[in-house]
Design an enzyme around this catalytic site. Sequence first.
Site, PDB file in Angstrom:
ATOM      1  CG  ASP A   9      -1.925   1.040   1.288  1.00 53.99           C
ATOM      2  OD1 ASP A   9      -3.103   0.698   1.353  1.00 53.99           O
ATOM      3  OD2 ASP A   9      -1.562   2.232   1.239  1.00 53.99           O
ATOM      4  CG  ASP A 145      -2.876   3.457  -2.036  1.00 59.60           C
ATOM      5  OD1 ASP A 145      -3.885   2.742  -1.909  1.00 59.60           O
ATOM      6  OD2 ASP A 145      -2.302   4.015  -1.099  1.00 59.60           O
ATOM      7  CD  GLU A 146      -5.351  -1.777  -0.142  1.00 56.33           C
ATOM      8  OE1 GLU A 146      -6.163  -0.882  -0.435  1.00 56.33           O
ATOM      9  OE2 GLU A 146      -5.544  -2.595   0.753  1.00 56.33           O
TER      10      GLU A 146
HETATM   11  P1  TTP Z   1      -5.172   4.863   1.664  1.00 59.73           P
HETATM   12  O1  TTP Z   1      -4.140   3.863   1.215  1.00 59.73           O
HETATM   13  O2  TTP Z   1      -6.228   4.414   2.597  1.00 59.73           O
HETATM   14  O3  TTP Z   1      -4.456   6.103   2.361  1.00 59.73           O
HETATM   15  P2  TTP Z   1      -3.090   6.819   2.003  1.00 59.73           P
HETATM   16  O4  TTP Z   1      -2.337   6.113   0.926  1.00 59.73           O
HETATM   17  O5  TTP Z   1      -3.352   8.245   1.725  1.00 59.73           O
HETATM   18  O6  TTP Z   1      -2.301   6.753   3.369  1.00 59.73           O
HETATM   19  P3  TTP Z   1      -1.623   5.483   4.071  1.00 59.73           P
HETATM   20  O7  TTP Z   1      -1.851   4.305   3.162  1.00 59.73           O
HETATM   21  O8  TTP Z   1      -0.166   5.822   4.214  1.00 59.73           O
HETATM   22  O9  TTP Z   1      -2.312   5.367   5.383  1.00 59.73           O
HETATM   23  O10 TTP Z   1      -5.892   5.463   0.398  1.00 59.73           O
HETATM   24  C1  TTP Z   1      -5.224   5.662  -0.845  1.00 59.73           C
HETATM   25  C2  TTP Z   1      -5.710   6.922  -1.506  1.00 59.73           C
HETATM   26  O11 TTP Z   1      -7.124   6.860  -1.692  1.00 59.73           O
HETATM   27  C3  TTP Z   1      -5.451   8.163  -0.677  1.00 59.73           C
HETATM   28  O12 TTP Z   1      -4.158   8.704  -0.891  1.00 59.73           O
HETATM   29  C4  TTP Z   1      -6.560   9.065  -1.112  1.00 59.73           C
HETATM   30  C5  TTP Z   1      -7.703   8.147  -1.499  1.00 59.73           C
HETATM   31  N1  TTP Z   1      -8.725   8.126  -0.431  1.00 59.73           N
HETATM   32  C6  TTP Z   1      -9.815   8.997  -0.532  1.00 59.73           C
HETATM   33  O13 TTP Z   1      -9.934   9.752  -1.495  1.00 59.73           O
HETATM   34  N2  TTP Z   1     -10.747   9.004   0.480  1.00 59.73           N
HETATM   35  C7  TTP Z   1     -10.660   8.189   1.573  1.00 59.73           C
HETATM   36  O14 TTP Z   1     -11.538   8.227   2.467  1.00 59.73           O
HETATM   37  C8  TTP Z   1      -9.534   7.286   1.665  1.00 59.73           C
HETATM   38  C9  TTP Z   1      -9.387   6.375   2.866  1.00 59.73           C
HETATM   39  C10 TTP Z   1      -8.601   7.289   0.644  1.00 59.73           C
HETATM   40 MG    MG Z   2      -2.079   4.052   0.968  1.00 58.70          MG
END
Ligand code: TTP
Ligand code: MG
Length: 396
Positions: A9, A145-146
């Site tokens: 991720d 992103d995952e």
């Molecule tokens: P995540 O992987 O949940 O969050 P992140 O990559 O920003 O942070 P980390 O993994 O380090 O905790 O989500 C990936 C992307 O998806 C995030 O950058 C933005 C988007 N997203 C939203 O638009 N709304 C949301 O509620 C979430 C959780 C994520």
């Molecule tokens: Mg992330």
Amino acid sequence: MQRIILHFDMDYFFAQIEERENPQFKGKPVVVCTSTPLSANPSEEITVVPEEDNNDAYKRSANPELVEGLGADPKGGKGRGVVSTSNYEARKYGIKSGMPISKAYQLCPDAIFLPVNIELYEKVSKQIMEIVKKYSPKYEIVSLDEAYLDLSNIFHDREIISIEKVWRAAEKIGEKLKREIFEKEKLTCTVGIGPNKVVAKLATESAKPNGLKVVRSEEVEKFLDPLDVDDLPGIGPKTAKKLRAIGVNKIFELKKLSKEKLKEMFGKIGEKIWERARGIDEEPVSPEEIIKSIGRQITFEKDTRDPELIFDAFEKLLKEVNKELVETHFSFKTITVICRYRGFETHTKSKTLEKPSSDLTTLKNEAKKLLLRFLIENKKLIRLIGIRISNLKNNL
Ligand code: TTP
Ligand code: MG
């Protein structure tokens, strides 16, 4: 059969890309926001849908609707819309994904507030996934992103004879993947490796940001036991609340409840919770499920109950969804309508069809019926409406 699953991720994905593009932001709190006034663009995507409590964590993050929007002017704290994500500097102030921009502004008025630049993030995501795919033919992209990789083929490597060496080989793959993404994209990610998807994902969570964590089969129990119950995929805020009410806060406490008790408390998902608390998860890494739903939502400039305004906006959302449906050659079985009232109270209503359909008229009729029920049942002003179709099947 024993498996080795890698989950990765990207760290604070949208915000990290913004930092990379704007080195002057480094070290400062950065908040990426969606805010879409009705007049500007009716196709804002769903940002947070606190649906039924029992949503799987990966389903939630798999939601392609999490990620689109426009504009990020906090308007002196009065801007509408929500935080899409923020960098770790901003998180120190308590800023979180899904939080209204106005709240984020209160917590840190000096943060850099940026609009979502989805085209750029999608482009970066594609490039990253191209790298990732090379590491195993069995991969599952769950969101921008995952992804999961099934690395179980290491077991067939003749040179790797001990289980110890298998885990070490998996760890090396994780290190290499992180290095390659960083060298090519100048972005960090976190990798988790475990005997199944649930453990691998939790390993990633535990190693954030820019970490790598391997949880071997024999370490699963020790790893899971001290975690909070709501860390477990399948346990949302409502389920966690019920568990806390009976004094169950940690996974080792959850394990004291029998399968029957959990089924009685939570229905079918209770069984899954019982299994996951013990690190049992058979779910395969399945590339077919790349797209799990298609959705759109819109936040009204002013909270409203004007049916004309609401149905006009809804019609536009339906057209957008249908366009994507046609482009992706999917049919759907489930239609969900989301309604957020003033005060952020969010409700969903769903209808599952007998047979998959890709027909716009069916979509429109069923969705409008659901929306109408919201209007009839609740007299509160409406802040946001959304539509999502899921249970998708590829027609090709
Ligand atoms: P995540 O992987 O949940 O969050 P992140 O990559 O920003 O942070 P980390 O993994 O380090 O905790 O989500 C990936 C992307 O998806 C995030 O950058 C933005 C988007 N997203 C939203 O638009 N709304 C949301 O509620 C979430 C959780 C994520
Ligand atoms: Mg992330």
